[in-house]
Scaffold this motif. Structure first.
Motif, short mmCIF file in Angstrom:
data_model
loop_
_atom_site.label_atom_id
_atom_site.label_comp_id
_atom_site.label_asym_id
_atom_site.label_seq_id
_atom_site.Cartn_x
_atom_site.Cartn_y
_atom_site.Cartn_z
N GLN A 225 0.83 -1.21 0.00
CA GLN A 225 0.00 0.00 0.00
C GLN A 225 0.87 1.26 0.00
O GLN A 225 0.59 2.22 -0.71
CB GLN A 225 -0.94 -0.03 1.22
CG GLN A 225 -1.96 1.09 1.22
CD GLN A 225 -2.73 1.15 -0.10
OE1 GLN A 225 -3.14 0.12 -0.64
NE2 GLN A 225 -2.90 2.34 -0.62
N THR A 226 1.94 1.22 0.79
CA THR A 226 2.83 2.39 0.87
C THR A 226 3.48 2.66 -0.49
O THR A 226 3.54 3.81 -0.95
CB THR A 226 3.93 2.15 1.93
OG1 THR A 226 3.28 1.83 3.16
CG2 THR A 226 4.80 3.37 2.12
N LEU A 227 3.94 1.59 -1.13
CA LEU A 227 4.61 1.80 -2.41
C LEU A 227 3.63 2.17 -3.53
O LEU A 227 3.97 2.95 -4.42
CB LEU A 227 5.46 0.58 -2.79
CG LEU A 227 6.71 0.45 -1.90
CD1 LEU A 227 7.45 -0.84 -2.17
CD2 LEU A 227 7.66 1.64 -2.07
N TYR A 228 2.42 1.65 -3.47
CA TYR A 228 1.39 2.08 -4.43
C TYR A 228 1.16 3.59 -4.29
O TYR A 228 1.14 4.33 -5.26
CB TYR A 228 0.06 1.36 -4.20
CG TYR A 228 -0.05 -0.01 -4.83
CD1 TYR A 228 0.31 -0.22 -6.16
CD2 TYR A 228 -0.55 -1.10 -4.11
CE1 TYR A 228 0.21 -1.47 -6.74
CE2 TYR A 228 -0.66 -2.36 -4.68
CZ TYR A 228 -0.28 -2.54 -6.00
OH TYR A 228 -0.37 -3.77 -6.57
N HIS A 229 0.99 3.98 -3.06
CA HIS A 229 0.75 5.40 -2.80
C HIS A 229 1.92 6.25 -3.29
O HIS A 229 1.75 7.26 -3.98
CB HIS A 229 0.53 5.62 -1.30
CG HIS A 229 0.46 7.07 -0.92
ND1 HIS A 229 -0.68 7.83 -1.12
CD2 HIS A 229 1.38 7.91 -0.38
CE1 HIS A 229 -0.44 9.07 -0.72
NE2 HIS A 229 0.80 9.15 -0.27
N PHE A 230 3.12 5.79 -2.94
CA PHE A 230 4.32 6.55 -3.34
C PHE A 230 4.40 6.69 -4.87
O PHE A 230 4.65 7.78 -5.40
CB PHE A 230 5.59 5.85 -2.82
CG PHE A 230 6.84 6.41 -3.41
CD1 PHE A 230 7.29 7.67 -3.02
CD2 PHE A 230 7.56 5.71 -4.36
CE1 PHE A 230 8.44 8.22 -3.58
CE2 PHE A 230 8.71 6.25 -4.93
CZ PHE A 230 9.14 7.50 -4.54
N ALA A 231 4.17 5.56 -5.57
CA ALA A 231 4.30 5.58 -7.04
C ALA A 231 3.31 6.57 -7.65
O ALA A 231 3.65 7.33 -8.58
CB ALA A 231 4.09 4.19 -7.60
N ASP A 258 8.68 -3.11 -9.93
CA ASP A 258 8.75 -2.60 -11.30
C ASP A 258 7.71 -1.49 -11.48
O ASP A 258 6.61 -1.54 -10.92
CB ASP A 258 8.43 -3.71 -12.31
CG ASP A 258 9.48 -4.80 -12.34
OD1 ASP A 258 10.58 -4.57 -11.81
OD2 ASP A 258 9.19 -5.86 -12.91
N ILE A 259 8.10 -0.51 -12.31
CA ILE A 259 7.19 0.59 -12.65
C ILE A 259 6.97 0.53 -14.16
O ILE A 259 7.92 0.25 -14.91
CB ILE A 259 7.84 1.95 -12.27
CG1 ILE A 259 8.03 2.05 -10.75
CG2 ILE A 259 7.08 3.14 -12.82
CD1 ILE A 259 6.77 2.31 -9.97
N SER A 260 5.73 0.78 -14.62
CA SER A 260 5.49 0.77 -16.06
C SER A 260 6.40 1.83 -16.70
O SER A 260 6.55 2.93 -16.17
CB SER A 260 4.02 1.06 -16.36
OG SER A 260 3.60 2.22 -15.68
N CYS A 261 7.00 1.49 -17.83
CA CYS A 261 8.02 2.37 -18.41
C CYS A 261 7.40 3.69 -18.89
O CYS A 261 6.59 3.72 -19.81
CB CYS A 261 8.74 1.69 -19.58
SG CYS A 261 10.11 2.71 -20.17
N LEU A 262 7.82 4.77 -18.23
CA LEU A 262 7.27 6.08 -18.57
C LEU A 262 8.16 6.79 -19.60
O LEU A 262 7.92 7.93 -19.96
CB LEU A 262 7.17 6.93 -17.30
CG LEU A 262 6.32 6.32 -16.19
CD1 LEU A 262 6.49 7.08 -14.89
CD2 LEU A 262 4.85 6.31 -16.60
#
Ligand code: DAH
Length: 342
Positions: A225-231, A258-262
């Motif tokens: 949850q913390t990392l979702y919020h941060f992202a 992993d983060i979707s490539c922006l």
């Protein structure tokens, strides 16, 4: 006649002009063909023969002095605005610009990370860049012969196997847990070092931020949850984040983030290696051995930890496709981030 030459010399030395007319008077008097100096030259032929040579020399000196003074008076007049007259400055010329510096994109990201986690109650902590084996490896549950301890990854200092440049910011986890009782909620940004070849994706000196939360009943769901919020705060609400099962000695279970490539938005690029996803770090539940190594009761407390890359985060945020740009100090690159502030 020599006396006359001497007094003219003095007059020339002291001559001042306030405007173009006065300059012209000087010219007429001392420089022009009809001026005093020319007339004196004319007079040489009437002087006694034995005096002529001396006279010629001092008249030449007078002539040179007049020329020099004339040049001086011209430049002096051009540089001094003349009272009551129009100043010859061109007021339509654009002003000389003052170059303003800007915040480096890595610093801007660093501050933004602190701000986002700060609002979640995380304080900021830092640890040493030169670290001992215990804090960089052993307390983090690295088995004695773990490959990450070997020379290819770690920069050791003066061949002493116990002192090295830290390879990650996880050393700060240990130092904080050794010296504080739970609840612990801390963010540790910092510089790390690895003996790696420099490329568009990797550098031997880079930055990480470590996140550590230790308390009763902390679970993996809190980490997610913390990392979702941060992202979402960092990259915007359309970003996608995924957790991939992984292994780290200091967490169990562990996951890579992993983060979707922006940068290419899924079209495929060198940074996401044509997968559409970019790894920005690792995470997991703090291994009970690590808690115990720091004197924290692992029966009572659990915690999550994560370590993410500041360069990767910045590249994704601003669509930068080569990490080397951060350290080349090319103002054409840096200027593009001038509007960023803290
Ligand atoms: N220290 C790891 C590295 O440098 C990253 C990391 C992974 C940090 C998992 C963590 C963690 O705190 O839980 O690659």
């Amino acid at each position: 006649m020599l006396d006359q030459v001497q007094s003219l010399k003095e007059e020339i030395q002291e001559y001042q002009v306030a405007n173009d007319q006065e300059l012209e008077s000087f010219r007429l008097k001392f420089i022009s063909r009809k001026g005093v100096v020319s007339q004196l030259f004319e007079g040489i032929k009437d002087a006694p023969v034995e005096d002529r040579k001396k006279l010629g020399i001092s008249l030449n000196e007078l002539k040179n002095a007049a020329q020099a003074r004339f040049q001086y008076l011209i430049s002096d007049l051009n540089n001094t605005p003349q009272t009551g007259e129009v100043d010859h400055k061109d007021l339509t010329l654009p002003a000389r610009s003052t170059e303003l510096g800007g915040v480096h994109p890595l610093s801007a990201t660093w501050e933004r990370i602190i701000e986002i986690f700060g609002r979640l109650g995380f304080n900021v902590s830092e640890g040493p860049e030169i670290e001992d084996d215990w804090h960089n490896f052993t307390a983090l549950n690295f088995p004695p012969n773990h490959p990450a301890r070997e020379m290819q990854d770690t920069f050791f200092i003066e061949k002493n196997p116990d002192v090295a440049l830290r390879t990650h910011t996880s050393n700060v986890q240990i130092r904080i847990m050794e010296n504080n009782k739970p609840p612990i909620r801390t963010l540790s940004p910092g510089r790390v070092f690895r003996n790696e070849a420099i490329s568009a994706r990797a550098h031997c000196i880079f930055h990480q931020y470590e996140i550590l939360y230790v308390d009763e009943n902390v679970g993996f769901v809190d980490l997610k949850q913390t990392l979702y919020h941060f992202a979402k705060e960092m990259f915007g609400k359309n970003v996608k984040i995924r957790f991939r099962p992984s292994y780290f000695p200091f967490t169990e279970p562990s996951a890579e983030i992993d983060i979707s490539c922006l940068i290419c938005h899924g079209k495929g690029c060198n940074i996401c290696k044509h997968t559409g996803w970019v790894e920005i770090g690792g995470s997991g539940m703090v291994d009970p051995n690590v808690l115990e190594n720091c004197g924290i009761d692992s029966q009572k407390y659990t915690g999550y930890a994560a370590g993410l890359g500041i360069e990767r985060t910045t590249m994704l945020k601003y669509g930068i496709n080569d990490l080397r740009l951060f350290t080349q100090n090319d103002v054409r690159f840096l200027k593009q981030f001038r509007s960023l502030g803290f």
